[in-house]
Scaffold this active site. Structure first.
Site, PDB file in Angstrom:
ATOM      1  N   HIS A 134     -17.209 -21.734-151.045  1.00  0.00           N
ATOM      2  CA  HIS A 134     -18.427 -21.669-150.242  1.00  0.00           C
ATOM      3  C   HIS A 134     -19.329 -20.658-150.943  1.00  0.00           C
ATOM      4  CE1 HIS A 134     -15.673 -23.104-146.915  1.00  0.00           C
ATOM      5  NE2 HIS A 134     -16.609 -24.017-147.009  1.00  0.00           N
ATOM      6  N   ASP A 136     -18.109 -17.319-150.341  1.00  0.00           N
ATOM      7  CA  ASP A 136     -16.822 -16.970-150.984  1.00  0.00           C
ATOM      8  C   ASP A 136     -17.156 -16.402-152.368  1.00  0.00           C
ATOM      9  OD1 ASP A 136     -15.177 -18.135-148.967  1.00  0.00           O
ATOM     10  OD2 ASP A 136     -15.445 -20.119-149.875  1.00  0.00           O
ATOM     11  N   GLU A 168     -19.847 -34.440-147.462  1.00  0.00           N
ATOM     12  CA  GLU A 168     -18.490 -34.524-146.880  1.00  0.00           C
ATOM     13  C   GLU A 168     -18.624 -34.888-145.405  1.00  0.00           C
ATOM     14  OE1 GLU A 168     -16.131 -30.928-147.223  1.00  0.00           O
ATOM     15  OE2 GLU A 168     -14.557 -31.733-145.958  1.00  0.00           O
ATOM     16  N   ASP A 219      -5.944 -30.131-140.668  1.00  0.00           N
ATOM     17  CA  ASP A 219      -5.759 -29.719-142.074  1.00  0.00           C
ATOM     18  C   ASP A 219      -4.283 -29.469-142.405  1.00  0.00           C
ATOM     19  OD1 ASP A 219      -8.521 -29.901-142.495  1.00  0.00           O
ATOM     20  OD2 ASP A 219      -8.864 -27.789-142.068  1.00  0.00           O
ATOM     21  N   ASP A 253      -7.500 -29.578-148.910  1.00  0.00           N
ATOM     22  CA  ASP A 253      -8.141 -28.759-147.873  1.00  0.00           C
ATOM     23  C   ASP A 253      -7.123 -28.599-146.743  1.00  0.00           C
ATOM     24  OD1 ASP A 253      -9.993 -27.249-146.578  1.00  0.00           O
ATOM     25  OD2 ASP A 253     -11.516 -28.807-146.383  1.00  0.00           O
TER      26      ASP A 253
HETATM   27  C1  XLS Z   1     -14.281 -28.555-142.543  1.00  0.00           C
HETATM   28  C2  XLS Z   1     -14.441 -28.886-143.945  1.00  0.00           C
HETATM   29  C3  XLS Z   1     -14.707 -27.710-144.850  1.00  0.00           C
HETATM   30  C4  XLS Z   1     -15.304 -28.202-146.107  1.00  0.00           C
HETATM   31  C5  XLS Z   1     -15.949 -27.200-146.994  1.00  0.00           C
HETATM   32  O1  XLS Z   1     -13.875 -29.324-141.695  1.00  0.00           O
HETATM   33  O2  XLS Z   1     -13.340 -29.635-144.393  1.00  0.00           O
HETATM   34  O3  XLS Z   1     -13.553 -26.977-145.063  1.00  0.00           O
HETATM   35  O4  XLS Z   1     -14.356 -28.914-146.836  1.00  0.00           O
HETATM   36  O5  XLS Z   1     -17.119 -26.726-146.503  1.00  0.00           O
HETATM   37 MG    MG Z   2     -12.927 -30.390-146.299  1.00  0.00          MG
END
Ligand code: XLS
Ligand code: MG
Length: 346
Positions: free
Chosen positions: A51, A54, A176, A252, A285
């Site tokens: 990010h 980050d 995404e 996740d 992720d």
């Molecule tokens: C959240 C997302 C996040 C992205 C990156 O749900 O997966 O982690 O991958 O910003």
């Molecule tokens: Mg993600």
């Protein structure tokens, strides 16, 4: 025989997380960025995703010059470790300026903030040596339908994309999608939406997609089909593999943890479409379970990579000729069992 793909792997610093959830505090003390970076190569990974904050912590309080200087320093550190930056993503969901969304906020000042921050993110990416920006449009959506106009919101997203494309002629943006959480409904819930929005932008060629397994499942879709859909357009520029048990909060989980057969089909889709042949990475992720002890803190990453590689072997040894024959005969019962037996092994 076609050359076998050698996959490149990555994760982000947030994937070594501390276990906090909405109901309880962290269960592990925070680790430094340098510690996380030092582990990356040893665990068999090639690159790190970032990010913007980050890469440059407390970015909002820093001048453009400071941001560039810190990004340059990070670049030196990454080069020293032999680790590439896979992408940089603007974190448009944390600041008080993004409470009502980033690009689609109802407050013009907040929208300007979101765009400015995205442009700084592009500057950072350039310094870190990647042309890939990932947009997880976390708060671009509604909690209640009456609060925003869907059409206006799409216009605002396209305006923001255009400003980003104009800021750097080489940058590529991978959207995404995620259908919900934190929003009730997000404006770009699926890959189809992402690729459709790309067509409205000034340079559709530079807008693509990132697929995350859990997000597809949350949208009620099959991740392998989403992968193949994006790859039909040459638009799968990054990938967040993980797992998700049904329609609940974004879990996740480690790759393959819930549904090994779905994980197999995702890997098979990647294999047969040669994902990675354009330099794309396989990113995990994933997060450690909240219960994870410090000494097992990296296992979810190691295990996800291992499961992936084992499933690559399974995809390569799957009897495709017999699968084609059974499909032609419409003997799906036998095909089903063949897939199960193959995964179970002898
Ligand atoms: C959240 C997302 C996040 C992205 C990156 O749900 O997966 O982690 O991958 O910003
Ligand atoms: Mg993600």
């Amino acid at each position: 025989m076609a050359k076998k793909q050698r996959y490149k792997f990555c994760f982000g610093p947030w994937n070594i997380s501390e276990g906090a959830d909405p109901y309880g505090p962290p269960t592990r003390p925070p680790q430094t960025f340098d510690w996380k970076l030092s582990k990356l190569k040893k665990l068999g990974f090639d690159a790190m995703m970032f990010h913007d904050d980050d890469a440059v912590p407390d970015i909002d309080g820093k001048s453009e010059k400071q941001i560039r200087n810190e990004a340059k320093e990070l670049r030196r550190t990454l080069d020293g470790e032999g680790v590439a930056a896979e992408m940089v993503a603007p974190r448009l969901w944390f600041s008080p300026m993004t409470i009502d969304g980033g690009y689609t906020s109802n407050d013009a000042k907040c929208r300007r903030y979101a765009i400015e921050r995205s442009l700084r993110c592009i500057d950072i990416a350039k310094i870190l040596g990647t042309d890939l920006i990932v947009l997880w449009l976390a708060r671009e959506g509604t909690y209640l339908r009456e609060s925003k106009s869907g059409k206006r919101s799409i216009e605002l997203i396209v305006e923001a994309l255009d400003k980003m494309l104009a800021h750097d002629k080489r940058v590529r943006i991978a959207i995404e999608p995620k259908p919900n959480e934190p929003m009730d409904h997000a404006y770009i819930p699926t890959i189809g939406h992402a690729l459709a929005v790309a067509q409205l932008a000034s340079d559709p060629k530079r807008i693509g997609a990132l697929i995350e397994t859990a997000h597809c499942i949350l949208a009620g879709l099959d991740p392998a089909d989403e992968i193949e859909f994006a790859m039909s357009f040459n638009k799968l520029w990054s990938l967040h593999l993980n797992d998700q048990n049904g329609l609940k909060f974004d879990q996740d989980k480690p790759f393959g943890s819930t549904n090994l057969r779905s994980a197999f089909n995702q890997v098979r889709a990647l294999e047969r479409n040669r994902y990675g042949s354009g330099g794309e990475h396989v990113c995990f992720d994933v997060h450690p379970f909240r219960t994870t002890k410090i000494e097992h803190w990296l296992d979810h990453l190691v295990n996800s990579r291992r499961t992936f590689l084992r499933l690559v072997e399974k995809a390569r040894s799957f009897d495709e000729a017999t699968a084609r024959k059974l499909s032609a005969e419409r003997n799906y019962q036998a095909l089903d069992q063949m897939a199960i037996e193959h995964l179970l092994g002898s």
